[in-house]
Write an enzyme that holds these catalytic residues in place. Structure first.
Site, mmCIF file in Angstrom:
data_model
loop_
_atom_site.group_PDB
_atom_site.id
_atom_site.type_symbol
_atom_site.label_atom_id
_atom_site.label_comp_id
_atom_site.label_asym_id
_atom_site.label_seq_id
_atom_site.Cartn_x
_atom_site.Cartn_y
_atom_site.Cartn_z
ATOM 1 N N LYS A 183 0.864 -1.183 0.000
ATOM 2 C CA LYS A 183 0.000 0.000 0.000
ATOM 3 C C LYS A 183 0.903 1.236 0.000
ATOM 4 C CE LYS A 183 -2.579 3.229 2.642
ATOM 5 N NZ LYS A 183 -1.786 4.271 1.990
ATOM 6 N N GLU A 257 8.582 0.967 11.573
ATOM 7 C CA GLU A 257 9.665 1.922 11.388
ATOM 8 C C GLU A 257 9.034 3.316 11.422
ATOM 9 O OE1 GLU A 257 12.886 3.342 8.047
ATOM 10 O OE2 GLU A 257 11.960 1.374 7.818
ATOM 11 N N CYS A 290 13.268 10.637 8.671
ATOM 12 C CA CYS A 290 13.171 10.308 10.091
ATOM 13 C C CYS A 290 14.518 10.257 10.790
ATOM 14 C CB CYS A 290 12.426 8.992 10.278
ATOM 15 S SG CYS A 290 13.088 7.628 9.306
#
Length: 495
Positions: A183, A257, A290
Site C-alpha cells: 500500500k 519503522e 526520520c
C-alpha cells in the site's frame, strides 16, 4: 554528470493504475485523486485509488501465489531479485524523475542513490543460500530448525522516500519467500506502481506482488485481513497506534519503522567543519526524513562558532527546481506539509522559546522565479537557544528546520539527547574515541553515527528504532529474519 530534464509530459512517467494480484486495473473502489507537482503546485496527474474490495482480492491472490514462490529453487528466486536490482539501476533516471515529480526530491540526488552501490534486492539475493537453520545433536535424537517464510506481508509505506521504503521492506520479504501486498501512500504512488511493473519484467510470478494506492481505508483493511501474516509499516507513531489496535484481534505481528527527533552532539574537540557539513542534512529531502539530525546539541565553548558556520552553510544551499542539477533542496511534498511546517515556525517565533537565526519563510517568485511561485518551498531554517521543552526540540517537524541547543557537560548532552519520546538515531562528533563510544552506548536510540557517519548504513546493517520510533529491524540478516518463522523438528535417532 547525468542531467535529468523535466519531462514535457509528466504523465509519461506518472503512470496510474492498480496492480491487484495478477491484473492491472485502471479504476478502483477508492475513487480518484489529483496529484500536484510539489515544485509548481500544478495538477499533473489524476489517478485511481483502491478500496477494501481490492485489498480482499489482492490478499486472496497473494495466498494462492505464495506457496509456489516459496517452493522455487533458491537460485531461481535469487536470479529474480538480482534482475530487480539491475532494473532499478538501469531505470535510475526515470525513477529519479518520478521521485522529483511526486515528492520534490532533487533528481540528481535520487539518481546518485539509485546508481551507487547495492540495492536491497542485490543484498538479499546473496543471503538466500546462507540463511539456514541449525542442527543440534540431542540425547536420543537430532534437532533441526527450519527457516520458513512468514507468508503474506502487508507493506504500508510512507511518501518521503517511496522506492527506498519499498526496498527496505519488500526485498527481504520476497527473499524470504513471502508474497507482498504494497500500500503506497496516496500522496505519492507512482514509484511503487513503477516498481510493480519492474517486478513483472524481472520475472516475479503474477500475484506475488500487488500495489494498491489508497488512503486509510486500504491500510485498515490490510491490517485487519485474516489472510495477512505480518504488517510492515513505515510512518508516524499516531498511525502505528491505530495499526496496533486494528491488528490486535488477529494478533498479526508488526514491523514498525516510525519517526525520529535525532540529536547530533557536537563536543568542543570535534572537527567543526565536518560536524557542520553533517548538519546540512537538514536540507536532505527538504527535512522530510526520520533519521535527519534535526536537533544539534553544541558544547558552550564552541556554540557561537558552530552557529555562525551553520547559518553560513545553510544560507549557501541551493534551493530550487528538483530538475535543476545545481539544486540541493527542493520543495515539501504538498500544500498541507508546507502549511504545517510554516505553522510550527510561526509558533516558535511567537512563543519566545527560541531565536530565529536563519530562514523561517516560504520561498516564492522573488527567490525562485515565476515558474516555481506556486511550489511548496520553505527556506532552510535555523533556531538558536532552543528551549529543550519546546515544540521545536521535542516534536518531529518533517521540514528543513534545525534546532540548536547548548550544553555544558557530557552528562547534560546525553540527558538532552535522550529527553525525547523518539529513539531512532543519534550522532556524536568528537576526536576522543573513548567519549565517542561511551556516549554512543548511553544514547537511547537504535542507531548511532560517529563523526559524520550516517544512519542507516544501507542494506548491510540492521536498522530500527526504540521507544516511539518503533520496533523490528530492516537491513542485514535481522531484516531477513523479520519475514521468517522458525520451525523446530526433532528427529528420533536410535542409539
Amino acid at each position: 554528470m547525468t542531467v535529468i530534464s523535466r519531462p514535457g509530459d509528466p504523465t509519461r512517467l506518472l503512470e496510474p493504475g492498480l496492480l491487484v494480484g495478477p491484473r492491472w486495473r485502471e479504476t478502483g473502489t477508492g475513487g480518484k485523486r489529483e496529484h500536484r507537482d510539489p515544485a509548481t503546485g500544478r495538477v499533473q496527474q489524476v489517478y485511481a485509488l483502491a478500496g477494501a474490495d481490492e485489498v480482499a482480492e489482492a490478499v486472496v491472490a497473494a495466498r494462492a501465489a505464495q506457496p509456489a514462490w516459496r517452493a522455487w529453487p533458491i537460485d531461481r528466486r535469487r536470479d529474480v531479485l538480482l534482475r530487480l536490482g539491475a532494473l532499478i539501476r538501469d531505470r535510475a533516471a526515470d525513477l529519479a524523475a518520478i521521485n522529483a515529480l511526486e515528492v520534490g526530491t532533487p533528481a540528481a540526488l535520487s539518481y546518485q542513490r539509485y546508481t551507487g552501490g547495492q540495492t536491497f534486492f542485490d543484498y538479499y539475493a546473496g543471503w538466500l543460500d546462507k540463511a539456514t537453520g541449525d542442527t543440534v545433536r540431542t540425547p536420543g535424537g537430532l534437532d533441526l530448525t527450519l527457516l520458513e517464510p512468514i507468508g503474506v506481508v502487508g507493506a504500508i509505506l510512507t511518501w518521503n522516500h517511496p522506492l527506498a521504503n519499498i526496498q527496505t521492506t519488500v526485498a527481504a520479504a520476497l527473499a524470504a519467500g513471502c508474497a507482498v501486498v504494497i500500500k503506497p501512500p496516496e500522496q505519492a504512488p507512482f514509484a511503487a506502481l513503477c516498481f510493480g511493473r519492474l517486478c513483472a519484467e524481472a520475472g516475479v510470478p503474477p500475484g506475488v506482488v500487488s500495489v494498491l494506492p489508497g488512503g486509510p481505508e486500504v491500510g485498515d483493511a490490510l491490517v485487519r485481513h485474516p489472510g495477512v501474516d505480518k504488517i510492515g509499516f513505515v510512518g508516524g507513531p499516531g498511525t502505528a497506534r491505530r495499526i496496533q489496535a486494528a491488528a490486535a484481534p488477529t494478533l498479526t505481528p508488526l514491523l514498525l519503522e516510525l519517526g525520529g527527533k535525532s540529536a547530533s552532539l557536537v563536543f568542543a574537540d570535534a572537527d567543526l567543519d565536518r560536524a557542520c557539513r553533517f548538519a546540512l542534512l537538514i536540507t536532505a529531502n527538504s527535512g522530510q526524513g526520520c533519521t535527519i539530525p534535526t536537533r544539534m546539541l553544541v558544547h558552550e565553548d564552541v556554540y557561537d562558532d558552530v552557529l555562525d558556520r551553520l547559518v553560513a552553510g545553510l544560507r549557501a544551499v541551493e534551493v530550487g527546481d528538483p530538475f535543476d542539477p545545481a539544486a540541493r533542496m527542493g520543495p515539501l511534498i504538498d500544500a498541507a506539509a508546507c502549511e504545517r511546517v510554516l505553522a510550527v515556525i510561526d509558533r516558535a517565533r511567537r512563543d519566545g522559546t527560541a531565536t530565529l537565526a536563519l530562514g523561517g519563510e516560504r520561498l516564492g517568485a522573488e527567490h525562485l522565479g515565476d515558474g516555481l511561485a506556486g511550489g511548496y518551498f520553505v527556506a532552510p531554517t535555523v533556531f538558536a537557544d532552543v528551549d529543550p521543552a519546546s515544540e521545536l526540540a521535542t516534536e518531529e517537524i518533517f521540514g528543513p528546520v534545525l534546532s540548536v541547543l547548548r550544553f555544558r557537560t557530557e552528562a547534560q548532552a546525553v540527558e538532552l539527547a535522550n529527553a525525547s519520546r523518539y529513539g531512532l538515531a543519534g550522532y556524536v562528533h568528537t576526536r576522543d574515541v573513548d567519549r565517542a563510544l561511551r556516549v554512543a552506548s548511553a544514547l537511547d536510540v537504535g542507531n548511532v553515527g560517529i563523526n559524520g557517519a550516517g544512519a542507516p548504513a544501507g542494506p548491510f546493517a540492521p536498522f530500527g528504532g526504540v521507544k516511539q520510533s518503533g520496533y523490528g529491524k530492516v537491513g542485514g540478516l535481522a531484516g531477513l529474519l523479520e519475514f521468517t518463522r522458525t520451525k523446530n523438528v526433532l528427529l528420533a535417532v536410535d542409539e
